[in-house]
Scaffold this active site. Structure first.
Site, PDB file in Angstrom:
ATOM      1  CG  ASN B 392     -26.889  27.565   2.336  1.00 46.68           C
ATOM      2  OD1 ASN B 392     -27.479  28.430   1.713  1.00 46.68           O
ATOM      3  ND2 ASN B 392     -26.267  27.812   3.472  1.00 46.68           N
ATOM      4  CG  ASP B 393     -23.000  27.535  -0.717  1.00 47.32           C
ATOM      5  OD1 ASP B 393     -23.476  28.439  -0.015  1.00 47.32           O
ATOM      6  OD2 ASP B 393     -21.960  26.921  -0.434  1.00 47.32           O
ATOM      7  CB  ILE B 394     -27.013  24.293  -5.182  1.00 45.23           C
ATOM      8  CG1 ILE B 394     -27.887  23.607  -4.121  1.00 45.23           C
ATOM      9  CG2 ILE B 394     -25.649  23.644  -5.248  1.00 45.23           C
ATOM     10  CD1 ILE B 394     -28.229  22.173  -4.461  1.00 45.23           C
ATOM     11  CB  THR B 395     -31.059  27.400  -3.113  1.00 41.58           C
ATOM     12  OG1 THR B 395     -30.527  27.774  -1.829  1.00 41.58           O
ATOM     13  CG2 THR B 395     -31.287  25.906  -3.141  1.00 41.58           C
ATOM     14  CB  ALA B 433     -19.366  29.136  -0.822  1.00 36.59           C
TER      15      ALA B 433
END
Lengths: 96, 464
Positions: B392-395, B433
């Site tokens: 999720n956050d890494i995209t 996050a």
């Protein structure tokens, strides 16, 4: 020249080894960072040599008892660490 | 004899360096690991030969210890699931930490066996300081790793646990440890030694408790580093060059990994250590009313099999759902349709460095289609589909554009540049996050709601 303190020799070895570690580890491919952790785990258990020395002396002592315990813990790590690394590395295959 | 031992240690140290060097490519890595094993065998054997006055009972005891520990280790190594590697590594770190404490204590009670005494039987001053330091680092490694293990194994809430005035408590405990270390170094008092060790155990736990699950890649790397420094500290204590060299290798390895992980999250090392990330109760962006486009497995299957290229982006969710084998099937069936399939790995995807690579390797995905972020990020603009599974956050493109976002500046995968983005997700809940992913609302994004494994299997079935 007067004799150099052994502590200083230790420091020399330590600092040079950090440099070796720095350059060798940067050359590790990121794909193998998990095996890197498990193998460093295994080799840091070379602390077993300290445990062997404690277990060595004949007769019973407190040192010997905790040395024996440390031998067991380090052995778990050595065998477990190297074998799991070997298992993981065996999975990495090229196409075709 | 002493010279022979030192020579054996030199060979062992060279073997360890070569073992790490072998990891520069998968092709040379297995050979490297075997060299590492040889190095360890040499180290143990020369040490056993050089034991001053062992007697057969000591040898028997040592063989029993090795057999016992070795059997346990071998069984664990054989049975452990690849998805559980992070907690296994954490558990192994704790053992190194404990072994360091035990060896230091053994040396304290029987310093003569290690040849670190003055003629009057007291331990040399320098060795006492080093002994204290090695013990403290070892104890911190032990309890810190236990907490990390408990969080990863879900024996404990992985969310940060924040004690009131924890920085003050940590500071006080840290100061007490330093004072006791000085007291021990000057007096060789065993009471000071054990008090210091107890406090170090306490601070190890206190330091890791406030750190949340997704910061685990940094924590594990850091504990990896600590276990090395602990070994080096014991090496200084015992004037053992092999321990010093190995400790330095491991210590710098863990430090480099921590650095890479911090960079992957655009976090400073200090902010990770202080903990608490992801618990700040961030206000969600005012996008609640914007609609997402949900899709079905059939829709996804249709588009993917008519695509030219698909890039799969795995994250921790793939590990949780054990979806790596389903993903491999997806790759196979797409390849049959003539689709080019590649994988994009973010440095902090998963719970430890390289976690995703191992899972994909386990599922027989060839390593030459698995690419690191900087190598593949430009390929998204020419890809037809980005299949995001469990990440999720890494995209999140907000990391590139929204200066108010807590993850602003974090390097992310440019998945939104692909013609279509399929996002497999159980619900609309935000990522670690606590930030909403703006990607969900893009016109070219299709949300595939469901379990990562089941959804991937359904897509495979729809294509068959």
């Amino acid at each position: 020249m007067a004799a150099i303190d052994p502590g200083l020799y230790n420091l020399i070895v330590f600092v040079l080894a950090i440099f070796v570690g720095y350059y060798v580890v940067w050359s590790v491919t990121p794909a193998l960072h998990t095996p890197l952790m498990s193998v460093t785990n295994a080799i840091s258990s070379v602390i077993i040599v300290g445990a062997l020395i404690a277990t060595g002396p004949a007769g019973f002592s407190f040192s010997k008892a905790i040395g024996f315990l440390a031998v067991i813990l380090a052995a778990v790590n050595i065998f477990g660490g190297f074998l799991v690394t070997q298992r993981m590395l065996g999975m990495f295959k090229k196409r075709g | 004899m002493a010279n022979l031992v030192a020579f054996g240690y030199l060979i062992a140290a060279v073997c360890f360096v070569l073992a790490l060097r072998g990891l520069s490519s998968p092709a040379s890595s297995q050979q490297g690991n075997r060299i590492g094993i040889a190095g360890m065998a040499i180290a143990v054997i020369v040490t056993l030969f050089a034991l001053p006055d062992p007697g057969w009972s000591s040898y028997l005891l040592i063989v029993v210890g090795l057999a016992l520990g070795g059997t346990v280790g071998a069984i664990i190594a054989r049975r452990i699931q690849m998805t559980a590697m992070p907690q296994l590594v954490a558990a192994f770190h704790s053992l190194v930490g404990m072994a360091a404490v035990l060896v230091a204590a053994a040396a304290l009670y029987d310093p003569a066996a290690y040849g670190i005494t003055h003629p009057d039987g007291s331990i040399k001053g320098m060795n006492r300081i080093e002994m204290g330091l090695g013990t403290v680092i070892g104890a911190i490694t032990f309890t810190g790793s236990i907490i990390a293990f408990a969080k990863l194994q879900a024996l404990m809430r992985s969310a940060p646990i924040l004690l009131p005035s924890r920085h003050l408590i940590n500071l006080a405990v840290g100061a007490a440890i330093v004072l006791l270390l000085i007291l021990f170094a000057t007096s060789e008092s065993t009471v000071a030694f054990w008090l210091m060790t107890l406090l170090a155990f306490a601070i190890g736990a206190l330091l890791i408790v406030p750190i949340g699950g997704a910061d685990m890649p940094v924590v594990i790397s850091m504990l990896n580093s600590y276990s090395g420094w602990a070994a080096a500290g014991i090496g200084f204590t015992l004037n053992n060059p092999l321990l010093i060299i190995t400790g330095a290798l491991v210590g710098s390895s863990g430090a480099i990994l921590s650095y890479i992980m911090c960079k992957g999250m655009n976090r400073s090392f200090v902010s990770v250590i202080l903990g608490g990330f992801g618990e700040t109760g961030l206000a969600l962006a005012d996008q609640q009313d914007r609609a997402v486009k949900p899709g079905s497995a059939e829709d996804a299957a249709f588009i993917m099999q008519n695509a030219r290229s698909v890039i799969v982006v795995p994250g921790y969710g793939m590990a949780v759902a054990q979806a790596q084998h389903a993903v491999r099937e997806l790759m196979d069936v797409l390849s049959k349709h003539g689709v080019d399939v590649k994988f994009a790995i973010h440095p902090v995807a998963g719970r430890m460095p390289g976690h995703m690579n191992v899972l994909l390797a386990e599922a027989n995905v060839p390593y030459d289609v698995v690419h690191e972020m900087e190598d593949i990020n430009n390929d998204f603009q020419t890809a037809d589909v980005a299949y995001v599974i469990g990440a999720n956050d890494i995209t999140n493109p907000a990391a590139k554009t929204d200066t108010n976002s807590p993850i602003y500046g974090m390097p992310v995968l440019d998945v939104e540049r692909a013609k279509a983005v399929f996002f497999v997700k159980r619900s609309m809940a935000p990522g670690y996050a606590g930030i909403e992913n703006t990607l969900f609302y893009n016109d070219n994004t299709m949300m595939l709601f469901g379990d990562a494994k089941k959804m991937t299997e359904e897509i495979v079935r729809a294509m068959a």
